[in-house]
Scaffold this active site. Structure first.
Site, PDB file in Angstrom:
ATOM      1  N   PHE A   7       0.810  -1.232   0.000  1.00 24.29           N
ATOM      2  CA  PHE A   7       0.000   0.000   0.000  1.00 24.29           C
ATOM      3  C   PHE A   7       0.836   1.273   0.000  1.00 24.29           C
ATOM      4  O   PHE A   7       0.341   2.334  -0.368  1.00 24.29           O
ATOM      5  CB  PHE A   7      -0.944   0.018   1.224  1.00 24.29           C
ATOM      6  CG  PHE A   7      -0.279   0.448   2.506  1.00 24.29           C
ATOM      7  CD1 PHE A   7      -0.089   1.803   2.793  1.00 24.29           C
ATOM      8  CD2 PHE A   7       0.182  -0.477   3.432  1.00 24.29           C
ATOM      9  CE1 PHE A   7       0.538   2.209   3.958  1.00 24.29           C
ATOM     10  CE2 PHE A   7       0.813  -0.082   4.598  1.00 24.29           C
ATOM     11  CZ  PHE A   7       0.993   1.264   4.860  1.00 24.29           C
ATOM     12  N   LYS A  30      -1.138  -7.019  -9.433  1.00 19.79           N
ATOM     13  CA  LYS A  30      -2.163  -7.097  -8.382  1.00 19.79           C
ATOM     14  C   LYS A  30      -1.780  -6.029  -7.347  1.00 19.79           C
ATOM     15  O   LYS A  30      -0.923  -6.238  -6.506  1.00 19.79           O
ATOM     16  CB  LYS A  30      -2.136  -8.501  -7.741  1.00 19.79           C
ATOM     17  CG  LYS A  30      -3.421  -8.952  -7.098  1.00 19.79           C
ATOM     18  CD  LYS A  30      -3.912  -8.078  -5.966  1.00 19.79           C
ATOM     19  CE  LYS A  30      -3.147  -8.310  -4.671  1.00 19.79           C
ATOM     20  NZ  LYS A  30      -3.538  -7.360  -3.605  1.00 19.79           N
ATOM     21  N   GLU A  37      -5.100  -3.897  -2.127  1.00 18.44           N
ATOM     22  CA  GLU A  37      -6.543  -3.604  -2.083  1.00 18.44           C
ATOM     23  C   GLU A  37      -6.819  -2.300  -1.333  1.00 18.44           C
ATOM     24  O   GLU A  37      -7.892  -1.716  -1.460  1.00 18.44           O
ATOM     25  CB  GLU A  37      -7.302  -4.766  -1.434  1.00 18.44           C
ATOM     26  CG  GLU A  37      -7.018  -5.046   0.043  1.00 18.44           C
ATOM     27  CD  GLU A  37      -5.714  -5.807   0.279  1.00 18.44           C
ATOM     28  OE1 GLU A  37      -4.963  -6.037  -0.695  1.00 18.44           O
ATOM     29  OE2 GLU A  37      -5.446  -6.173   1.446  1.00 18.44           O
ATOM     30  N   SER A  75       5.120  -6.970   3.464  1.00 16.66           N
ATOM     31  CA  SER A  75       5.650  -7.320   4.780  1.00 16.66           C
ATOM     32  C   SER A  75       6.482  -8.608   4.709  1.00 16.66           C
ATOM     33  O   SER A  75       6.316  -9.422   3.792  1.00 16.66           O
ATOM     34  CB  SER A  75       4.482  -7.507   5.755  1.00 16.66           C
ATOM     35  OG  SER A  75       3.642  -8.526   5.258  1.00 16.66           O
ATOM     36  N   CYS A 105       9.677   1.611   3.718  1.00 17.94           N
ATOM     37  CA  CYS A 105      10.580   0.518   4.095  1.00 17.94           C
ATOM     38  C   CYS A 105      11.997   1.022   4.270  1.00 17.94           C
ATOM     39  O   CYS A 105      12.853   0.301   4.758  1.00 17.94           O
ATOM     40  CB  CYS A 105      10.528  -0.596   3.059  1.00 17.94           C
ATOM     41  SG  CYS A 105      11.243  -0.095   1.502  1.00 17.94           S
ATOM     42  N   GLU A 134       9.380  -3.798  13.470  1.00 20.64           N
ATOM     43  CA  GLU A 134       9.063  -2.770  12.465  1.00 20.64           C
ATOM     44  C   GLU A 134       7.836  -1.996  12.942  1.00 20.64           C
ATOM     45  O   GLU A 134       6.801  -2.584  13.241  1.00 20.64           O
ATOM     46  CB  GLU A 134       8.772  -3.411  11.098  1.00 20.64           C
ATOM     47  CG  GLU A 134       8.415  -2.366  10.053  1.00 20.64           C
ATOM     48  CD  GLU A 134       8.216  -2.927   8.638  1.00 20.64           C
ATOM     49  OE1 GLU A 134       7.633  -4.012   8.498  1.00 20.64           O
ATOM     50  OE2 GLU A 134       8.637  -2.248   7.680  1.00 20.64           O
TER      51      GLU A 134
HETATM   52  P1  NAD Z   1       1.325  -6.687   3.035  1.00 16.71           P
HETATM   53  O1  NAD Z   1       2.352  -7.770   3.100  1.00 16.71           O
HETATM   54  O2  NAD Z   1       0.229  -6.714   4.021  1.00 16.71           O
HETATM   55  O3  NAD Z   1       0.613  -6.673   1.586  1.00 16.71           O
HETATM   56  C1  NAD Z   1       1.364  -6.616   0.404  1.00 16.71           C
HETATM   57  C2  NAD Z   1       0.574  -7.277  -0.727  1.00 16.71           C
HETATM   58  O4  NAD Z   1       0.390  -8.658  -0.419  1.00 16.71           O
HETATM   59  C3  NAD Z   1      -0.812  -6.690  -0.953  1.00 16.71           C
HETATM   60  O5  NAD Z   1      -1.048  -6.614  -2.346  1.00 16.71           O
HETATM   61  C4  NAD Z   1      -1.740  -7.695  -0.280  1.00 16.71           C
HETATM   62  O6  NAD Z   1      -3.006  -7.775  -0.910  1.00 16.71           O
HETATM   63  C5  NAD Z   1      -0.993  -9.009  -0.439  1.00 16.71           C
HETATM   64  N1  NAD Z   1      -1.216  -9.935   0.683  1.00 16.71           N
HETATM   65  C6  NAD Z   1      -1.441  -9.605   1.980  1.00 16.71           C
HETATM   66  N2  NAD Z   1      -1.572 -10.719   2.722  1.00 16.71           N
HETATM   67  C7  NAD Z   1      -1.413 -11.763   1.884  1.00 16.71           C
HETATM   68  C8  NAD Z   1      -1.438 -13.183   2.065  1.00 16.71           C
HETATM   69  N3  NAD Z   1      -1.635 -13.728   3.261  1.00 16.71           N
HETATM   70  N4  NAD Z   1      -1.242 -13.962   0.998  1.00 16.71           N
HETATM   71  C9  NAD Z   1      -1.032 -13.435  -0.228  1.00 16.71           C
HETATM   72  N5  NAD Z   1      -0.998 -12.094  -0.460  1.00 16.71           N
HETATM   73  C10 NAD Z   1      -1.186 -11.277   0.585  1.00 16.71           C
HETATM   74  O7  NAD Z   1       2.143  -5.303   3.084  1.00 16.71           O
HETATM   75  P2  NAD Z   1       1.569  -3.831   3.177  1.00 16.71           P
HETATM   76  O8  NAD Z   1       1.006  -3.612   4.532  1.00 16.71           O
HETATM   77  O9  NAD Z   1       0.742  -3.513   2.014  1.00 16.71           O
HETATM   78  O10 NAD Z   1       2.934  -2.978   3.028  1.00 16.71           O
HETATM   79  C11 NAD Z   1       3.752  -2.627   4.118  1.00 16.71           C
HETATM   80  C12 NAD Z   1       4.941  -3.560   4.230  1.00 16.71           C
HETATM   81  O11 NAD Z   1       5.668  -3.566   2.998  1.00 16.71           O
HETATM   82  C13 NAD Z   1       5.942  -3.107   5.280  1.00 16.71           C
HETATM   83  O12 NAD Z   1       6.378  -4.228   6.005  1.00 16.71           O
HETATM   84  C14 NAD Z   1       7.070  -2.503   4.473  1.00 16.71           C
HETATM   85  O13 NAD Z   1       8.335  -2.522   5.103  1.00 16.71           O
HETATM   86  C15 NAD Z   1       7.059  -3.369   3.260  1.00 16.71           C
HETATM   87  N6  NAD Z   1       7.693  -2.726   2.123  1.00 16.71           N
HETATM   88  C16 NAD Z   1       8.905  -3.183   1.735  1.00 16.71           C
HETATM   89  C17 NAD Z   1       9.565  -2.574   0.694  1.00 16.71           C
HETATM   90  C18 NAD Z   1      10.914  -3.059   0.254  1.00 16.71           C
HETATM   91  O14 NAD Z   1      11.375  -2.620  -0.783  1.00 16.71           O
HETATM   92  N7  NAD Z   1      11.563  -3.932   0.986  1.00 16.71           N
HETATM   93  C19 NAD Z   1       8.976  -1.490   0.031  1.00 16.71           C
HETATM   94  C20 NAD Z   1       7.712  -1.057   0.456  1.00 16.71           C
HETATM   95  C21 NAD Z   1       7.079  -1.688   1.505  1.00 16.71           C
END
Ligand code: NAD
Length: 491
Positions: free
Chosen positions: A151, A175, A178, A228, A283, A384
């Protein structure tokens, strides 16, 4: 209320799923749209894979110079629409308008870098590896590629992958999160204007179900994930178990060392920007600020001052530097973590909880927060936070500071502020992190460099952006050819 459509095979089509999830403005809880969310989004994803497989057949054989032409047009369209895209990012994600614009600019830079694919993809050739025998290596596309994005950077992260995948001859399915699908809906309106085969680039909504369908479909050959750590690990394990190549970027807890020889004034401003920019939902946000030596008093004063001066509010209002966190649940999670830090012994130097923003009373706002003397063996220092919270830590030596940096299970970024080349060199050499900043608060690699997280911040081998992306989206084929001299006499 509008239910967002998928973009599949060059058309906007309704999802097979009737259940929805709300897309919400985090500054005031206004519902902006509804996005398909549930089991049948898996069917949408499967349909997208079918059309992407079909589109691949002609696209992979298109000359590379032709494949990059639509990217020049995309760059132009993104530039022409940057204000509208940035407005949507601020509306659904909460960051300030200036931050949203900077984000889109970073995305555009990836489109520009991918335009260099004709050079970056050039093959290696060796003549006469044996008498009359030449050998060369070519790069071919891997097939249907999918990207699952988080997000916090809806207008940038898809571009770490999409332009490279297309330029190298693949088809693509995105994808988006959401929570923030509107930004890419706008970008796909622009993609729709490009001269591309139907089905080459597709957009599918949903959550776990659409992701799992992509992870399991045999025709998807490569998965790029950002989010994450828990989900990154899952994506990597399930994707690779299904024989796909996977790059999965995860969470972070970024340390930043301030040496006593640093320029305190300049450092405090940059550190505050790193910790509080995007409300800490980055991040590459600095989180553990480690002051080495005897300057802690001065540093503390300057950091508190810089933090206090951050204007918090709705990101489309004038002069706003920091917006809300993404959901009410995130706000509660961050506030609970602050309590945890205090319960572990920290002193709350600046408390941003209970932030009230006039006109946005229901927003998920937390103002800049600083904890000092956090327990070095506690959970708070390791977790985090993903919110506007700084831990200020005092240590007596650079060695201790580097030990603390390296005790971190993540490895996304580590930074140092110093005026000593030797300190900087020692740190650069010893810090266990993939992105290093020296007198830089957010060490975000430019598009031509890989986004190089380590440890629990990354699962895979090749990162997003630049040359790594070209390698990730291609498979090598080595050809060895014999053309004996004697044969020439026959003709
Ligand atoms: P998230 O892991 O909750 O969601 C990321 C994506 O995965 C979304 O599209 C979501 O729909 C999907 N998703 C969520 N749960 C899932 C599951 N159980 N199975 C399959 N798909 C699933 O992450 P978020 O809250 O959207 O983003 C924040 C996180 O992203 C933080 O931890 C941040 O550090 C990390 N991040 C990392 C980087 C990097 O480059 N390392 C960059 C940006 C964000």
């Amino acid at each position: 209320m509008e239910v967002l459509k998928n973009y599949i095979n060059g058309s906007w089509i309704e999802s097979k799923e009737k259940s929805t999830s709300n897309v919400v403005n985090p500054a005031n809880q206004e519902v902006l749209a509804k996005v398909p969310f549930g089991e049948k989004t898996g069917n949408d994803a499967n349909l997208a894979v079918d059309v992407a497989s079909e589109a691949l057949k002609m696209w992979r054989n298109m000359p590379v110079m032709k494949r990059v032409q639509p990217l020049y047009k995309l760059k132009q369209l993104l530039e022409e629409n940057i204000d509208e895209i940035s407005r949507l990012i601020t509306l659904e994600c909460g960051k300030s308008f200036a931050e949203s614009k900077a984000e889109v600019q970073r995305g555009i830079e990836n489109v520009e870098t991918a335009c260099a694919t004709p050079t970056l993809i050039q093959s290696e050739f060796s003549e006469n590896v044996a008498t009359g025998i030449d050998e060369f290596m070519i790069r071919q596309p891997v097939g249907v590629c999918a990207c699952i994005s988080p997000f916090n950077f809806p207008g940038m992260i898809p571009f770490w992958f999409l332009p490279y995948a297309i330029a190298t001859g693949n088809s693509f399915i995105l994808k988006p999160s959401e929570k923030v699908p509107l930004t890419m809906m706008k970008v796909f309106e622009l993609i729709d204007q490009l001269d591309l085969p139907k089905g080459l680039i597709n957009l599918v909504h949903g959550g776990k179900e659409s992701v799992d369908a992509l992870l399991d479909h045999p025709e998807v050959k490569a998965i790029s994930f950002v989010g994450s750590t828990a989900v990154a690990r899952y994506i990597y394990q399930r994707g690779t178990a299904n024989g796909k190549r996977v790059q999965a970027q995860g969470g972070a807890k970024n340390p930043l060392i301030i040496m006593p020889d640093a320029d305190i004034e300049m450092t405090a401003k940059i550190v505050a920007d790193s910790v509080y920019g995007c409300a800490g939902q980055r991040c590459l946000a600095a989180s553990n600020i480690i002051s080495v030596g005897d300057k802690k008093g001065e540093i503390k004063e300057s950091l508190v001052e810089a933090a206090k001066n951050k204007t918090t509010g709705f990101g489309l209002d004038d002069g706003i530097e920091m917006g809300p966190v993404i959901t009410p649940e995130s706000k509660v999670r961050v506030e609970n973590l602050i309590v945890k830090g205090v319960n572990e012994g920290a002193n709350l130097l600046l408390d941003g909880r209970n932030a009230k923003i006039s006109g946005y009373e229901t927003g998920n706002f937390i103002k800049p927060t600083i904890l000092e003397n956090v327990a070095l063996d506690g959970e708070f220092i390791k977790t985090e936070i993903f919110g506007p919270v700084m831990s200020l830590i005092q240590l007596d030596s650079l060695n201790h500071a580097i030990d603390l940096v390296n005790s971190n299970k993540y490895g996304n970024m580590a930074c140092m502020f110093t005026s000593s080349g030797l300190n900087a060199r020692t740190f650069r050499n010893q810090a266990n992190a993939g992105n290093i900043g020296i007198n830089i608060g957010v060490a975000a690699p430019m598009a031509q460099f890989p986004f190089s997280g380590w440890n629990d911040s990354f699962f895979g081998d090749l990162h997003g952006q630049g040359r790594h992306a070209i390698e990730f989206f291609t498979q090598t084929k080595v050809v060895i050819e014999r053309w004996p001299k004697e044969w020439t006499r026959k003709f």
